[in-house]
Every structure is written in structure tokens, then in C-alpha cells.
Design an enzyme around this catalytic site. Structure first.
Site, mmCIF file in Angstrom:
data_model
loop_
_atom_site.group_PDB
_atom_site.id
_atom_site.type_symbol
_atom_site.label_atom_id
_atom_site.label_comp_id
_atom_site.label_asym_id
_atom_site.label_seq_id
_atom_site.Cartn_x
_atom_site.Cartn_y
_atom_site.Cartn_z
ATOM 1 N N SER A 1 40.305 7.174 114.474
ATOM 2 C CA SER A 1 41.239 6.086 114.152
ATOM 3 C C SER A 1 41.957 5.501 115.372
ATOM 4 O O SER A 1 43.110 5.088 115.270
ATOM 5 C CB SER A 1 42.251 6.533 113.088
ATOM 6 O OG SER A 1 41.577 6.855 111.876
ATOM 7 N N HIS B 1 28.231 15.037 116.716
ATOM 8 C CA HIS B 1 29.274 14.309 115.981
ATOM 9 C C HIS B 1 29.511 14.989 114.635
ATOM 10 O O HIS B 1 28.572 15.499 114.018
ATOM 11 C CB HIS B 1 28.848 12.852 115.781
ATOM 12 C CG HIS B 1 29.976 12.001 115.276
ATOM 13 N ND1 HIS B 1 30.357 12.006 113.958
ATOM 14 C CD2 HIS B 1 30.830 11.174 115.924
ATOM 15 C CE1 HIS B 1 31.403 11.193 113.812
ATOM 16 N NE2 HIS B 1 31.710 10.680 114.991
ATOM 17 N N GLU C 1 37.469 15.083 118.234
ATOM 18 C CA GLU C 1 37.623 14.190 117.090
ATOM 19 C C GLU C 1 37.982 15.012 115.852
ATOM 20 O O GLU C 1 37.094 15.597 115.209
ATOM 21 C CB GLU C 1 36.310 13.446 116.812
ATOM 22 C CG GLU C 1 35.820 12.592 117.963
ATOM 23 C CD GLU C 1 34.896 11.475 117.486
ATOM 24 O OE1 GLU C 1 35.252 10.318 117.692
ATOM 25 O OE2 GLU C 1 33.854 11.773 116.895
ATOM 26 N N ASN D 1 31.234 4.140 119.264
ATOM 27 C CA ASN D 1 30.166 4.705 118.442
ATOM 28 C C ASN D 1 29.988 3.785 117.240
ATOM 29 O O ASN D 1 30.843 3.757 116.359
ATOM 30 C CB ASN D 1 30.572 6.121 118.016
ATOM 31 C CG ASN D 1 29.600 6.732 117.023
ATOM 32 O OD1 ASN D 1 28.531 6.199 116.778
ATOM 33 N ND2 ASN D 1 29.996 7.865 116.449
ATOM 34 N N TRP D 2 28.895 3.053 117.239
ATOM 35 C CA TRP D 2 28.676 2.089 116.148
ATOM 36 C C TRP D 2 28.195 2.749 114.865
ATOM 37 O O TRP D 2 28.100 2.099 113.833
ATOM 38 C CB TRP D 2 27.671 1.021 116.597
ATOM 39 C CG TRP D 2 28.312 -0.059 117.433
ATOM 40 C CD1 TRP D 2 29.530 -0.011 118.054
ATOM 41 C CD2 TRP D 2 27.765 -1.354 117.720
ATOM 42 N NE1 TRP D 2 29.771 -1.196 118.722
ATOM 43 C CE2 TRP D 2 28.702 -2.028 118.536
ATOM 44 C CE3 TRP D 2 26.571 -2.002 117.395
ATOM 45 C CZ2 TRP D 2 28.492 -3.325 119.011
ATOM 46 C CZ3 TRP D 2 26.358 -3.285 117.865
ATOM 47 C CH2 TRP D 2 27.311 -3.944 118.657
ATOM 48 N N LYS D 3 27.848 4.031 114.941
ATOM 49 C CA LYS D 3 27.350 4.745 113.753
ATOM 50 C C LYS D 3 26.204 3.941 113.130
ATOM 51 O O LYS D 3 25.419 3.341 113.866
ATOM 52 C CB LYS D 3 28.501 5.024 112.786
ATOM 53 C CG LYS D 3 29.691 5.697 113.501
ATOM 54 C CD LYS D 3 30.743 6.233 112.585
ATOM 55 C CE LYS D 3 31.843 6.908 113.404
ATOM 56 N NZ LYS D 3 32.869 7.529 112.582
ATOM 57 N N GLY E 1 37.974 7.566 110.616
ATOM 58 C CA GLY E 1 37.831 6.536 109.588
ATOM 59 C C GLY E 1 38.920 6.541 108.538
ATOM 60 O O GLY E 1 38.779 5.912 107.490
ATOM 61 N N GLY F 1 35.200 4.504 116.713
ATOM 62 C CA GLY F 1 34.233 4.125 115.690
ATOM 63 C C GLY F 1 34.455 2.692 115.243
ATOM 64 O O GLY F 1 34.040 1.743 115.909
ATOM 65 N N GLY F 2 35.139 2.540 114.121
ATOM 66 C CA GLY F 2 35.302 1.222 113.499
ATOM 67 C C GLY F 2 35.773 0.130 114.447
ATOM 68 O O GLY F 2 35.264 -1.002 114.415
ATOM 69 N N GLU G 1 29.888 13.882 111.788
ATOM 70 C CA GLU G 1 29.085 13.353 110.679
ATOM 71 C C GLU G 1 27.692 13.972 110.685
ATOM 72 O O GLU G 1 27.101 14.194 109.632
ATOM 73 C CB GLU G 1 29.043 11.816 110.756
ATOM 74 C CG GLU G 1 30.397 11.241 110.351
ATOM 75 C CD GLU G 1 30.753 9.913 110.978
ATOM 76 O OE1 GLU G 1 29.869 9.237 111.538
ATOM 77 O OE2 GLU G 1 31.944 9.549 110.914
#
Ligand code: 13P
Length: 246
Positions: free
Chosen positions: A207, A92, A162, A8-10, A168, A228-229, A94
Site C-alpha cells: 500500500s 512474492h 511486504e 510490480n504490475w502483477k 492491496g 503494486g497498484g 502471492e
């Protein structure tokens, strides 16, 4: 079932980020798991065309419950499909936090995804306060009940667990905690959709990185990861793909 490494590149990535996709495809022409990258909506079409013919699938990060209409700024599931997406993330944390998305809205989005022929990646997870209060299973159970689309099958549904506090932050639940939640979710899914539940991919997210991927993937009922990251760089995501393929 084939496991799934999903990135997920957000709100990250511009046209130049295509080099990461090309590197990922070149390094993993025949991965032992499914590979999915969900870039921002602006890049779905370009990345889907780069990925065409490879093992990499492209997905969206959100969709509107309606197929079209007066909804400025939104993107619909049929539009994502038209742009070359095969999957879409819905619910998600977020989006639940930033845009007040409820379980009912997430379910409507997931149903729109299914109607458009996309696989819905439904996200759920508890906050730190909810975990500290001992409410993790109650929270994820009710999110699953409320967000699950009608008509869900092993082929059109992925569930991503998640924990909000692990996203993150570099912090993760213990392996035993992940196992407890995934086992619970599998049983809950079984109660909701019966035998199809066995084939639904249950992803862990929060993470995940090359250094912890293998131990997380060894946890029973973990069928992959939503990353993610560490999905932004081909080398990192590729290492996670390799861990899942082992
Ligand atoms: P991180 O891997 O950056 O913690 O993000 C997880 C996530 O939210 C994926 O959807």
C-alpha cells in the site's frame, strides 16, 4: 547506496500499457533513484526494448529454478535475461500463497536468478495472524534465512519486506513498526552475509502510494519501495520516484 523504486504490475498490463512506461521515462529521464518495473512475462521483451537507453530497468515477477526443460507454463531466469530483464522478483507472498512456494523453492529461484546474471528481489513478510501473535520478527527472520541465495551480495540481492496484510488493502504498519522490521532485517543480513549487508537495498512494500511515500522513505533502513497498484500509472509511480529522489 542508490535507492530503488520498484513497481510490480502483477497480472496487469497489455501491449497498450507501454504508454505508461513511455510517460514514466519521459517524466524521469535522470531520476535520483533507480527505477524498475516488473510487468507480466508477456511484456518483458517489449518493455525492455522501450526502456533501452533510459534509466528504467525491467524485471520479471517470478522464475523457475531450472534454466530450461519440461516445465509447461514456466519462465526461466535466462529467458528473462534474454528478453532484456535485469531483475526478477522471487517469493512474492502471492506466489507463496497461490502456488505453495516454500523458502527452499524461493532460494532455488533466487540462485537461478543470480546464475543468470539477474538481480534477485526476494520478498518476505508476515500475515496478519502472525503479527497479531507477536511473531513478525520470528517469521521474517526465518523467511530471510531460508530464502537467501548462496552468493548474495549488495549488487545482486534486493530484499523486499511486504507485510501480507498491507498488500492491496490500503493499510500500512506504523512507521515505528516498519523501522523495527527493517533494522532487524539489516542486522540479520549482516549475520548472514557480513559487510555486504550494508549495501543491500531493503524495500518496504504494501500500500505504498504518493501520499505516504515520503514518510515511509524517511524511515531509517528503508532503501526504497516495491509498489503494486500505484505502479500501474506513470503519474502515481512517478510521484513515488520523486519522493525517493528528494
Ligand atoms: P500494493 O502496493 O498494491 O499494496 O502491492 C504491494 C505488492 O505486493 C508489491 O509487490
Amino acid at each position: 547506496m542508490r535507492k530503488l523504486a520498484a513497481g510490480n504490475w502483477k497480472m496487469n498490463g497489455t501491449a497498450g500499457s507501454v504508454v505508461e512506461l513511455q510517460a514514466l521515462i519521459a517524466a524521469h529521464p535522470m531520476p535520483g533513484c533507480e527505477m524498475l518495473i516488473c510487468p507480466p512475462a508477456t511484456l518483458v521483451q517489449q518493455m525492455a526494448s522501450v526502456a533501452r537507453g533510459s534509466a528504467l530497468r525491467i524485471g520479471g515477477q517470478d522464475c523457475h529454478p531450472k534454466p530450461s526443460g519440461a516445465h509447461t507454463g514456466d519462465v526461466s531466469a535466462p529467458m528473462l535475461r534474454d528478453a532484456g530483464a535485469s531483475h526478477v522478483i522471487v517469493g512474492h507472498s502471492e506466489r507463496r500463497a497461490d502456488h505453495g512456494e516454500t523458502d527452499a523453492l524461493v532460494r532455488a529461484k533466487a540462485e537461478a536468478a543470480l546464475a543468470a546474471g539477474l538481480v534477485a528481489v526476494v520478498c518476505i513478510g508476515e500475515t496478519e495472524g502472525e503479527r497479531d501473535a507477536g511473531r513478525t520478527l520470528a517469521v521474517v527472520g526465518s523467511q530471510l534465512d531460508g530464502s537467501l541465495p548462496a552468493g548474495a551480495t549488495a549488487a545482486n540481492l534486493v530484499v523486499a519486506y511486504e507485510p501480507v496484510w498491507a498488500i492491496g488493502t490500503g493499510r500500512t504498519p506504523t512507521l515505528a513498526e516498519i523501522a523495527e522490521v527493517h533494522e532487524f532485517l539489516r542486522n540479520r543480513l549482516q549475520a548472514l552475509i557480513g559487510a555486504e549487508a550494508r549495501g543491500v537495498r531493503l524495500l518496504y512494500g504494501g500500500s505504498v502510494k504518493p501520499s505516504n511515500a515520503a514518510e515511509i522513505f524517511a524511515v531509517p533502513q528503508v532503501d526504497g519501495a516495491l509498489v503494486g497498484g500505484a505502479s500501474l500509472k506513470a503519474a502515481d509511480f512517478g510521484a513515488i520516484v520523486a519522493a525517493l529522489s528528494a
